[in-house]
Every structure is written in C-alpha cells, then in structure tokens.
Design a protein around this motif. Sequence first.
Motif, PDB file in Angstrom:
ATOM      1  N   ARG A 132      31.879 -49.458  40.510  1.00  0.00           N
ATOM      2  CA  ARG A 132      32.818 -48.400  40.155  1.00  0.00           C
ATOM      3  C   ARG A 132      34.153 -48.954  39.635  1.00  0.00           C
ATOM      4  O   ARG A 132      34.749 -48.375  38.731  1.00  0.00           O
ATOM      5  N   LEU A 133      34.623 -50.059  40.208  1.00  0.00           N
ATOM      6  CA  LEU A 133      35.944 -50.579  39.874  1.00  0.00           C
ATOM      7  C   LEU A 133      35.930 -52.106  39.925  1.00  0.00           C
ATOM      8  O   LEU A 133      35.108 -52.704  40.627  1.00  0.00           O
ATOM      9  N   LEU A 134      36.854 -52.710  39.199  1.00  0.00           N
ATOM     10  CA  LEU A 134      37.060 -54.160  39.264  1.00  0.00           C
ATOM     11  C   LEU A 134      38.512 -54.448  39.624  1.00  0.00           C
ATOM     12  O   LEU A 134      39.423 -53.690  39.245  1.00  0.00           O
ATOM     13  N   VAL A 135      38.723 -55.546  40.341  1.00  0.00           N
ATOM     14  CA  VAL A 135      40.051 -55.973  40.766  1.00  0.00           C
ATOM     15  C   VAL A 135      40.124 -57.498  40.712  1.00  0.00           C
ATOM     16  O   VAL A 135      39.103 -58.181  40.621  1.00  0.00           O
ATOM     17  N   LEU A 136      41.341 -58.027  40.774  1.00  0.00           N
ATOM     18  CA  LEU A 136      41.561 -59.448  41.021  1.00  0.00           C
ATOM     19  C   LEU A 136      41.875 -59.644  42.494  1.00  0.00           C
ATOM     20  O   LEU A 136      42.390 -58.744  43.160  1.00  0.00           O
TER      21      LEU A 136
ATOM     22  N   TRP B 147      32.612 -39.803  44.323  1.00  0.00           N
ATOM     23  CA  TRP B 147      32.858 -40.242  42.943  1.00  0.00           C
ATOM     24  C   TRP B 147      32.375 -39.226  41.916  1.00  0.00           C
ATOM     25  O   TRP B 147      33.109 -38.887  40.977  1.00  0.00           O
ATOM     26  N   ALA B 148      31.157 -38.757  42.042  1.00  0.00           N
ATOM     27  CA  ALA B 148      30.598 -37.852  41.033  1.00  0.00           C
ATOM     28  C   ALA B 148      31.435 -36.590  40.885  1.00  0.00           C
ATOM     29  O   ALA B 148      31.595 -36.051  39.788  1.00  0.00           O
ATOM     30  N   GLU B 149      31.993 -36.111  41.989  1.00  0.00           N
ATOM     31  CA  GLU B 149      32.780 -34.879  41.954  1.00  0.00           C
ATOM     32  C   GLU B 149      34.216 -35.120  41.487  1.00  0.00           C
ATOM     33  O   GLU B 149      34.755 -34.343  40.675  1.00  0.00           O
ATOM     34  N   LEU B 150      34.854 -36.196  41.974  1.00  0.00           N
ATOM     35  CA  LEU B 150      36.289 -36.367  41.765  1.00  0.00           C
ATOM     36  C   LEU B 150      36.642 -37.191  40.526  1.00  0.00           C
ATOM     37  O   LEU B 150      37.698 -36.974  39.928  1.00  0.00           O
TER      38      LEU B 150
ATOM     39  N   VAL C 127      40.418 -51.139  38.131  1.00  0.00           N
ATOM     40  CA  VAL C 127      40.107 -50.683  36.774  1.00  0.00           C
ATOM     41  C   VAL C 127      38.635 -50.289  36.674  1.00  0.00           C
ATOM     42  O   VAL C 127      37.755 -51.015  37.151  1.00  0.00           O
ATOM     43  N   THR C 128      38.364 -49.150  36.053  1.00  0.00           N
ATOM     44  CA  THR C 128      36.972 -48.767  35.807  1.00  0.00           C
ATOM     45  C   THR C 128      36.394 -49.635  34.694  1.00  0.00           C
ATOM     46  O   THR C 128      37.114 -50.068  33.789  1.00  0.00           O
ATOM     47  N   PRO C 129      35.092 -49.923  34.745  1.00  0.00           N
ATOM     48  CA  PRO C 129      34.496 -50.834  33.758  1.00  0.00           C
ATOM     49  C   PRO C 129      34.711 -50.423  32.310  1.00  0.00           C
ATOM     50  O   PRO C 129      34.862 -51.284  31.428  1.00  0.00           O
ATOM     51  N   ASP C 130      34.745 -49.119  32.022  1.00  0.00           N
ATOM     52  CA  ASP C 130      34.899 -48.678  30.638  1.00  0.00           C
ATOM     53  C   ASP C 130      36.239 -49.069  30.035  1.00  0.00           C
ATOM     54  O   ASP C 130      36.379 -49.109  28.812  1.00  0.00           O
TER      55      ASP C 130
ATOM     56  N   ALA D 243      36.628 -59.289  41.790  1.00  0.00           N
ATOM     57  CA  ALA D 243      35.768 -58.551  42.720  1.00  0.00           C
ATOM     58  C   ALA D 243      35.442 -57.195  42.138  1.00  0.00           C
ATOM     59  O   ALA D 243      36.173 -56.666  41.288  1.00  0.00           O
ATOM     60  N   VAL D 244      34.331 -56.626  42.594  1.00  0.00           N
ATOM     61  CA  VAL D 244      33.961 -55.258  42.240  1.00  0.00           C
ATOM     62  C   VAL D 244      34.000 -54.397  43.492  1.00  0.00           C
ATOM     63  O   VAL D 244      33.795 -54.878  44.606  1.00  0.00           O
ATOM     64  N   ILE D 245      34.282 -53.118  43.293  1.00  0.00           N
ATOM     65  CA  ILE D 245      34.238 -52.132  44.367  1.00  0.00           C
ATOM     66  C   ILE D 245      33.079 -51.194  44.058  1.00  0.00           C
ATOM     67  O   ILE D 245      32.967 -50.687  42.932  1.00  0.00           O
ATOM     68  N   THR D 246      32.235 -50.970  45.044  1.00  0.00           N
ATOM     69  CA  THR D 246      30.985 -50.262  44.789  1.00  0.00           C
ATOM     70  C   THR D 246      30.987 -48.819  45.291  1.00  0.00           C
ATOM     71  O   THR D 246      31.773 -48.435  46.144  1.00  0.00           O
ATOM     72  N   ASP D 247      30.052 -48.061  44.769  1.00  0.00           N
ATOM     73  CA  ASP D 247      29.615 -46.799  45.340  1.00  0.00           C
ATOM     74  C   ASP D 247      28.627 -47.144  46.461  1.00  0.00           C
ATOM     75  O   ASP D 247      28.421 -48.322  46.785  1.00  0.00           O
TER      76      ASP D 247
END
Length: 339
Positions: free
Chosen positions: A163-167, A41-44, A201-204, A143-147
Amino acid sequence: MKLASLREGSRDGRLCLVSADLSRAVRARAASTLQQVLDNWAELAPHLREEAAALEAGRTPGAFAFDPKACAAPLPRAYQWADGSAYLNHVELVRRARGAEMPPSFLTDPLMYQGGSDGFLGPCEPIPLIDEAMGLDFEAEVAVITDDVPMAATVEEAAAAVRLLVLVNDVSLRNLVPAELAKGFGFFQSKPASAFSPVAVTPDELGPMWDGAKLHGPVRCTLDGRPFGCPDAGRDMQFSFPQLIAHAARTRSLSAGSIIGSGTVSNRQPLDTADVERGGVGFACIAEARMVETIRDGAPSTPFMRPGSTIRIEMLDPDGRSIFGAIDQRVVPFSRSRA
C-alpha cells in the motif's frame, strides 16, 4: 498520495495529506490516523485521493506549510515491523571481514528479524545514546507497508498487498550484536527504535522508479554533513519486496499496517574505490564502511556515531525533488527526562 502523521492528538498521531512537492499539507477529513486508513483501505483510500487532488489544485481550506519537524513516523507504532536483509553484498562483507563464507542457502532463503514496533522515532527526532561503547550506527533502508496478507500468501498476492513505501533508519548498536547472536535467539537490545521518513507514498506516485517489486533510485546518506553513500535501492537486491512479504507470511498472516524492510541498501563495487571520496557509491551504514576498511586496509578507521553526530537519509526523483522527505537526526546523550 503522500501521507504523514503530525505529532498531535493520540499517540498514533494525526493523519494529513501532503502535496507532491512536500510544500503543503492538510489534515485528512476521511480518517484521523494512518492505521485507520490501512484497516479500511478499499473504503477510505478513494476519499483521501479526492482530498489529495484538491490539495494539489489549491482548493483546500486549512492547508498549511508542511514541516517535517512536526511529524511523527507515518505509523508512530505498528502491529508488525519485520526487517529483511535483501542486499547480500552487505551480508557477504560482514562475513568476509571476519573470515567466514556466506552459506549457499542465503541465496534462496531471505534473512529476516522481527523488530520492536510499539514505538518509532519521527524523522527529525534525536537518537538517544546510553553509552558510546555500544557502537551506534545508522542503516538506510526502504520499507513497504502492507494491507492484510493471508498466511501462505503467494508472491503475487504479496505484491498486491503493498500500500505504501517509506524510508527507514534502522538504528543499530553494533557492539551489542555479537553477544546477542551468540545466544542463538536473535536481536533485541542491539535494535533500539527505528526512525521513518516524514512521508509515506503510494506506489503510483513513484512512476517508473517502482516496478511493482523494487524501488529504483539512490538512497542518499549524509553523515555529519558529508556525503557518505548513495547506493541504488534497485540494484543488487536479491529478494524483492513481494518475496520478502511472502517469506514473512509463510506461517502466519500479516495484519494491515505491517511494515516489511529491505535491510541496509548495499551495492557491489570494487573495494579500492568504494568510498564516495574515491568515486564509489559509498555505504548506507557505518558498519559496511568499517568492513571494507578491515578487508582493504587491515583495520577499520570510520568511528561509530556519538553525541552530536548527525545523519540525513533521503531519496530524490529524476528531477531532483525529495520523494519521502528526509530523515534528519542528531545523536544526543540518553536522559530519562527525554524518555
């Protein structure tokens, strides 16, 4: 950023970036799969953000019209899928319908089960049903997807790992649940493949709808073309996502790409007017409607899903635009040729 996985290439799909209004997409250059991004994540992520900005500005060769029907789940398979039950109204109704009290520990210790994650359904893929007697139900969730999350992570560390949110449509076979739970070993056959929204979707991207712990907004459920429920995901959530992640990581680390679900979204409301037709927010699963009918009317009247039934799950932003795209599925009879 909004990210999706096209059903092409490997079984992990082909990563693409999607415009904020979900109208256009482009295949990502910085990575080929979403799992590759989560692993680095940090790199890409900075490179993907540049690609996303170019897509929004209309400066991307190769952009195409976004079609949710061409999508697999954002993560077509994942290292981990752990689903909580953070909405205690749902749990309380289940127990009340059968005359049982909710244990006090449920207020402080989250319920969670580990689901199958080796294959998920895409947002528009049919739900195969072997036998109507199994009691097919949808469950609308966030749901959230984590690092990566370290073992024994604090709630603060867990929050930083989102890192991300989904339905999610956490498909359930309700009539198989009692016999499985009676064995004292949890769900398995009663929990077939879950389906996910077209876009992660990213939280921001969520603005004030995401407060760092909960996602605020109605989850709209349309069953067989009729409004069935629109409970708010930010209301009556006993355990936040950071709390659920920390609970999952209490005795084990979580790998990047772990998916942590909220459980069926459920809001407290007067039972007499709970249905959408009666002015309530309705329900995010059929079982809850049946529980309310049992308590209120003495017997359930809403049938479970059958071949031909349809379910649509979606969340809109304050301007009425779809955030994640819609989960839009039809139930079909199981066939080995489709398996």
